[in-house]
Design an enzyme around this catalytic site. Structure first.
Site, PDB file in Angstrom:
ATOM      1  CG  HIS A   1       3.372   3.801   8.778  1.00 34.15           C
ATOM      2  ND1 HIS A   1       3.547   4.714   7.593  1.00 34.15           N
ATOM      3  CD2 HIS A   1       2.860   2.446   7.968  1.00 34.15           C
ATOM      4  CE1 HIS A   1       3.075   4.132   6.590  1.00 34.15           C
ATOM      5  NE2 HIS A   1       2.684   2.875   6.769  1.00 34.15           N
TER       6      HIS A   1
ATOM      7  CE  LYS B   1      27.013  -2.484  -4.962  1.00 35.11           C
ATOM      8  NZ  LYS B   1      27.342  -1.271  -6.077  1.00 35.11           N
TER       9      LYS B   1
ATOM     10  NE  ARG C   1      -1.751  -2.379   2.914  1.00 37.75           N
ATOM     11  CZ  ARG C   1      -1.491  -3.733   2.381  1.00 37.75           C
ATOM     12  NH1 ARG C   1      -2.675  -4.019   1.555  1.00 37.75           N
ATOM     13  NH2 ARG C   1      -0.721  -4.443   2.635  1.00 37.75           N
ATOM     14  CB  THR C   2       3.305   2.498   2.440  1.00 39.05           C
ATOM     15  OG1 THR C   2       2.470   2.065   3.478  1.00 39.05           O
ATOM     16  CG2 THR C   2       4.021   3.958   2.656  1.00 39.05           C
TER      17      THR C   2
ATOM     18  NE  ARG D   1       7.000   0.708   5.066  1.00 40.98           N
ATOM     19  CZ  ARG D   1       5.847   0.118   4.850  1.00 40.98           C
ATOM     20  NH1 ARG D   1       5.830  -1.106   4.580  1.00 40.98           N
ATOM     21  NH2 ARG D   1       4.802   0.834   5.134  1.00 40.98           N
TER      22      ARG D   1
HETATM   23  N1   CP Z   1      -0.456  -0.172   5.863  1.00 44.26           N
HETATM   24  C1   CP Z   1       0.720  -0.329   5.300  1.00 44.26           C
HETATM   25  O1   CP Z   1       1.761   0.013   5.607  1.00 44.26           O
HETATM   26  O2   CP Z   1       0.937  -1.413   4.129  1.00 44.26           O
HETATM   27  P1   CP Z   1       2.239  -1.854   3.364  1.00 44.26           P
HETATM   28  O3   CP Z   1       3.143  -2.612   4.416  1.00 44.26           O
HETATM   29  O4   CP Z   1       1.639  -2.782   2.297  1.00 44.26           O
HETATM   30  O5   CP Z   1       2.536  -0.544   2.887  1.00 44.26           O
END
Ligand code: CP
Length: 318
Positions: A138, A89, A59-60, A110
């Protein structure tokens, strides 16, 4: 209206009510535009977003990339930076961030370590957006969560919200807890196995802002009384002790029978992905909002990219 004041989006505490309203209004406008005149289809023309993902995501990453493309920008990406970037590396996060500053206008990151986005932001001259940092935060998920709640209840006051599942390692519930302090008369119930209870720093923050909370282990007892159940996955990959995971896994399942005992106007949320905590049979329950919630991620992330990269415009789009 003042320009968007944030240089980076790292944690939920950066957002006050005015800023939340600005992001949500901008998301409303951009959402409407997608099925309307497309006035913003070239808004980020010439801008490049680098998505650096050291952990898996559906999703993100895709919603950020879709958001950038729908605003006319372009995307450079590595979906497995631990293996396919020079991190494999031994390159440091600082060096990677410095290099991406020369190639892109915004970094969406991320990472598996809490605090990594903040460290990247310290040395970055372009905006860094935290797309999830380990068990840290998040914030863009929390924004889309609040946007979904606001839409369901025409405002966010006087709501009782249960967060269920892996509250110890769950960055979404941490970020959402911070944002809930910005709204009046919110009450939070933390429902989790003892091995993955909400951490003390969040409880202290809620106390500081006079948000009532309590802990519960019995899901059945809270089902009829809450306005929102926010389910989460027990995150096997974050447990240090496999025995703790075994104790927690499969403990809380929001079955159709439980969902039907919720108030008629109550909603079911989940950041997704899910494993077994919400059976597919619940997807058609009128209270289920988790797919709409994921879709809202597109509008919120469009708004954030627009606001971060259009500061000279001096305010929200109308
Ligand atoms: N909700 C969420 O962060 O989903 P993903 O891990 O798929 O990005």
């Amino acid at each position: 209206m003042a320009a968007f004041p944030l240089a980076h989006v790292i944690e939920s505490q950066q957002f006050d009510r005015d800023l939340l309203d600005l992001v949500f209004q901008t998301a409303d406008t951009l959402k409407a535009d997608l099925s309307g005149p497309r006035r913003f289809s070239k808004a980020l023309n010439g801008k490049i977003m680098a998505s650096l993902f050291y952990e898996p995501s559906t999703r993100t990453r895709f919603s950020f990339e879709s958001a950038m493309l729908r605003l006319g920008g372009t995307v450079i990406t590595t979906e497995n930076a631990r293996e396919f970037s020079s991190a494999a590396k031994g390159e440091s996060l600082a060096d990677s961030t410095r290099i991406m500053n020369g190639y892109a206008d915004v970094i969406v990151m991320r990472h598996n370590e809490a605090g990594s986005a903040a460290r990247a932001a310290e040395i970055s001259g372009i905006p860094v957006i935290n797309a999830g940092d380990g068990a840290g935060q998040h914030p863009t998920q929390a924004l889309l969560d609040m946007y979904t709640i606001a839409d369901a209840f025409s405002g966010i006051t006087g709501l009782k919200i249960a967060m269920v599942g892996d509250l110890r390692y769950g960055r979404t519930v941490r970020s959402l807890s911070y944002l809930l302090t910005k709204y009046e008369d919110t009450e939070i119930i933390f429902v989790s196995p003892p091995v993955c209870k909400m951490e003390g720093d969040i409880k202290a923050y809620l106390d500081k802002y006079n948000v009532p909370w309590h802990e519960e282990t019995d899901l059945d007892s809270i089902v009829p009384e809450v306005d929102c159940i926010y389910m989460t996955r027990i995150q096997k990959e974050r447990f240090h002790d496999p025995e703790d995971y075994r104790i927690a896994a499969g403990k809380y399942i929001l079955t159709q029978e439980r969902a039907n005992r919720m108030k008629p106007e109550a909603i079911i949320m989940h950041p997704l992905p899910r494993v077994d905590e919400i059976p597919k049979s619940v997807d058609d329950n009128p209270r289920a909002r988790y797919f709409e919630q994921a879709q809202n991620g597109l509008y919120i992330r469009m708004a954030l990219l627009y606001l971060l990269l259009n500061k000279d415009d001096g305010g929200p789009v109308r």
